[in-house]
Design an enzyme around this catalytic site. Structure first.
Site, PDB file in Angstrom:
ATOM      1  CD  GLN A  99      -2.425  -1.321   2.703  1.00  0.00           C
ATOM      2  OE1 GLN A  99      -3.299  -0.556   3.083  1.00  0.00           O
ATOM      3  NE2 GLN A  99      -1.983  -2.305   3.450  1.00  0.00           N
ATOM      4  CB  VAL A 101       3.012   5.993  -2.498  1.00  0.00           C
ATOM      5  CG1 VAL A 101       1.585   5.507  -2.689  1.00  0.00           C
ATOM      6  CG2 VAL A 101       3.065   7.009  -1.344  1.00  0.00           C
ATOM      7  CG  ASP A 102       7.792   3.859   1.124  1.00  0.00           C
ATOM      8  OD1 ASP A 102       8.177   2.933   0.378  1.00  0.00           O
ATOM      9  OD2 ASP A 102       7.397   3.657   2.301  1.00  0.00           O
ATOM     10  CG  HIS A 117      -2.949   2.399  -1.959  1.00  0.00           C
ATOM     11  ND1 HIS A 117      -3.018   2.342  -0.585  1.00  0.00           N
ATOM     12  CD2 HIS A 117      -4.021   1.691  -2.395  1.00  0.00           C
ATOM     13  CE1 HIS A 117      -4.068   1.638  -0.211  1.00  0.00           C
ATOM     14  NE2 HIS A 117      -4.698   1.223  -1.290  1.00  0.00           N
ATOM     15  CB  CYS A 128      -2.664  15.243 -22.036  1.00  0.00           C
ATOM     16  SG  CYS A 128      -1.058  15.179 -21.183  1.00  0.00           S
ATOM     17  CB  CYS A 149      -0.939  19.247 -22.558  1.00  0.00           C
ATOM     18  SG  CYS A 149      -1.618  18.866 -20.936  1.00  0.00           S
TER      19      CYS A 149
HETATM   20  P1  OAD Z   1      -1.645   2.874   8.874  1.00  0.00           P
HETATM   21  O1  OAD Z   1      -0.923   4.131   9.193  1.00  0.00           O
HETATM   22  O2  OAD Z   1      -3.131   2.875   8.938  1.00  0.00           O
HETATM   23  O3  OAD Z   1      -1.141   1.714   9.844  1.00  0.00           O
HETATM   24  C1  OAD Z   1       0.206   1.452  10.072  1.00  0.00           C
HETATM   25  C2  OAD Z   1       0.331   0.150  10.809  1.00  0.00           C
HETATM   26  O4  OAD Z   1       1.709  -0.146  10.957  1.00  0.00           O
HETATM   27  C3  OAD Z   1      -0.280   0.145  12.208  1.00  0.00           C
HETATM   28  O5  OAD Z   1      -1.078  -1.009  12.370  1.00  0.00           O
HETATM   29  C4  OAD Z   1       0.944   0.084  13.136  1.00  0.00           C
HETATM   30  O6  OAD Z   1       0.682  -0.637  14.338  1.00  0.00           O
HETATM   31  C5  OAD Z   1       1.927  -0.657  12.271  1.00  0.00           C
HETATM   32  N1  OAD Z   1       3.342  -0.431  12.589  1.00  0.00           N
HETATM   33  C6  OAD Z   1       3.926   0.660  13.150  1.00  0.00           C
HETATM   34  N2  OAD Z   1       5.253   0.492  13.260  1.00  0.00           N
HETATM   35  C7  OAD Z   1       5.537  -0.743  12.763  1.00  0.00           C
HETATM   36  C8  OAD Z   1       6.731  -1.499  12.605  1.00  0.00           C
HETATM   37  N3  OAD Z   1       7.920  -1.021  12.962  1.00  0.00           N
HETATM   38  N4  OAD Z   1       6.635  -2.735  12.050  1.00  0.00           N
HETATM   39  C9  OAD Z   1       5.428  -3.241  11.680  1.00  0.00           C
HETATM   40  N5  OAD Z   1       4.271  -2.563  11.806  1.00  0.00           N
HETATM   41  C10 OAD Z   1       4.318  -1.336  12.325  1.00  0.00           C
HETATM   42  O7  OAD Z   1      -1.116   2.427   7.453  1.00  0.00           O
HETATM   43  P2  OAD Z   1      -1.741   1.417   6.390  1.00  0.00           P
HETATM   44  O8  OAD Z   1      -2.435   0.281   7.059  1.00  0.00           O
HETATM   45  O9  OAD Z   1      -0.662   1.133   5.423  1.00  0.00           O
HETATM   46  O10 OAD Z   1      -3.586   4.802   1.202  1.00  0.00           O
HETATM   47  O11 OAD Z   1      -2.831   2.300   5.707  1.00  0.00           O
HETATM   48  C11 OAD Z   1      -3.251   1.982   4.434  1.00  0.00           C
HETATM   49  C12 OAD Z   1      -3.482   3.150   3.583  1.00  0.00           C
HETATM   50  O12 OAD Z   1      -4.075   4.208   4.314  1.00  0.00           O
HETATM   51  C13 OAD Z   1      -2.310   3.864   2.964  1.00  0.00           C
HETATM   52  O13 OAD Z   1      -1.714   3.189   1.892  1.00  0.00           O
HETATM   53  C14 OAD Z   1      -3.011   5.092   2.451  1.00  0.00           C
HETATM   54  C15 OAD Z   1      -4.118   5.296   3.459  1.00  0.00           C
HETATM   55  O14 OAD Z   1      -5.359   5.216   2.904  1.00  0.00           O
HETATM   56  C16 OAD Z   1      -3.666   5.786   0.300  1.00  0.00           C
HETATM   57  O15 OAD Z   1      -3.095   6.847   0.394  1.00  0.00           O
HETATM   58  C17 OAD Z   1      -4.513   5.455  -0.838  1.00  0.00           C
END
Ligand code: OAD
Length: 240
Positions: A99, A101-102, A117, A128, A149
């Site tokens: 998920q 984008v980094d 994502h 365009c 464009c």
């Molecule tokens: P979140 O910020 O919602 O959750 C991050 C998760 O990583 C949490 O459950 C933390 O407990 C866990 N975490 C923190 N430190 C960690 C570590 N060192 N090792 C393992 N886990 C750790 O991020 P996502 O679940 O990725 O999408 O959220 C999904 C999406 O939310 C993103 O891609 C973004 C947003 O909607 C878009 O921008 C479309």
């Protein structure tokens, strides 16, 4: 005990998917999406990563992305990313579905990678529709304009409320239908599509290992939940 079980599962697998979220990059210094790091100038990430925010104030949204692109450019893959890159070289069938984008999985060496994502270093013209690599940092103009464009550029990212890129989810499902194991790393499970992808793999018979220092919406569903940071636990369970 759980570590030994996870090792065993990974050892006996041939066909592995790794589903990652923001947590895999936390130890590289990239703030997660939700929680404490999820704020910028009092804006919540969820309020900026939307088509509505961009049409209201593209300059503001680009300023946020400029800040985040700076963080990503300065970050390095951590031990968790590096193990996932080693896994790709080991398994006959392998895919990272992220998920994030980094770009850190690619920089760690993963090639079998779907960034569902999008990519913070890719832009799309809103006129365009040209999609291009775009890593200008700092921005020379804000908002940046299309070199072809002159239209308004936007990050080529799936924002809240937007559809996934055509074909992306099918590619994921196609791989997940026959995986032996899915590792779910660093996602809160707040976004429905990634949760559905994990659920699908599990429903098809995949073994499941979650790595997250906290619980997520998927914790109850997985075979093994390892509650620790990914950069610490992955080197412990990866015993190639
Ligand atoms: P979140 O910020 O919602 O959750 C991050 C998760 O990583 C949490 O459950 C933390 O407990 C866990 N975490 C923190 N430190 C960690 C570590 N060192 N090792 C393992 N886990 C750790 O991020 P996502 O679940 O990725 O999408 O959220 C999904 C999406 O939310 C993103 O891609 C973004 C947003 O909607 C878009 O921008 C479309």
């Amino acid at each position: 005990m759980k570590i030994e079980k996870a090792k065993e599962i990974l050892k006996n697998s041939k066909n592995v998917a790794v589903l990652t979220g923001a947590g895999i990059s936390a130890e590289s210094g990239i703030p997660t999406f939700r929680g404490e790091g999820g704020y910028w100038r009092n804006y919540r990430s969820e309020d900026l990563a939307t088509p509505e925010a961009f049409s209201r104030d593209p300059q503001l949204v680009w300023s946020w992305y400029e800040m985040r692109r700076g963080v990503c450019l300065n970050a390095q893959p951590n031990p968790g990313h590096k193990i996932i890159a080693e896994m790709e070289n080991y398994y006959p069938e392998f895919l990272v579905i992220t998920q994030n984008v980094d770009g850190l999985h690619a920089r760690a060496g993963n090639k079998k990678l779907l960034q569902i994502h999008g990519d913070i270093f890719t832009s799309r013209c809103t006129d365009c529709m040209t999609i291009e690599h775009f890593d200008e940092h700092p921005l020379s103009t804000n908002p940046p304009l299309c070199p072809s464009c002159g239209g308004l550029l936007r990050p080529h990212i799936v924002w809240f409320g937007e559809a996934y890129f055509p074909g992306m989810i099918d590619k994921c499902l196609n791989f997940l239908k026959s995986v032996d194991t899915i590792c779910i790393i660093g996602t809160s499970g707040q976004v429905s599509v990634p949760v559905q992808l994990a659920e699908y793999a599990i429903s098809q018979g995949a073994k499941s290992i979650e790595i997250n220092p906290s619980t997520s919406t998927l914790t109850e569903l997985v075979d093994i939940a390892l509650q620790a940071p990914a950069g610490e636990i992955l080197p412990k369970i990866w015993d190639k």
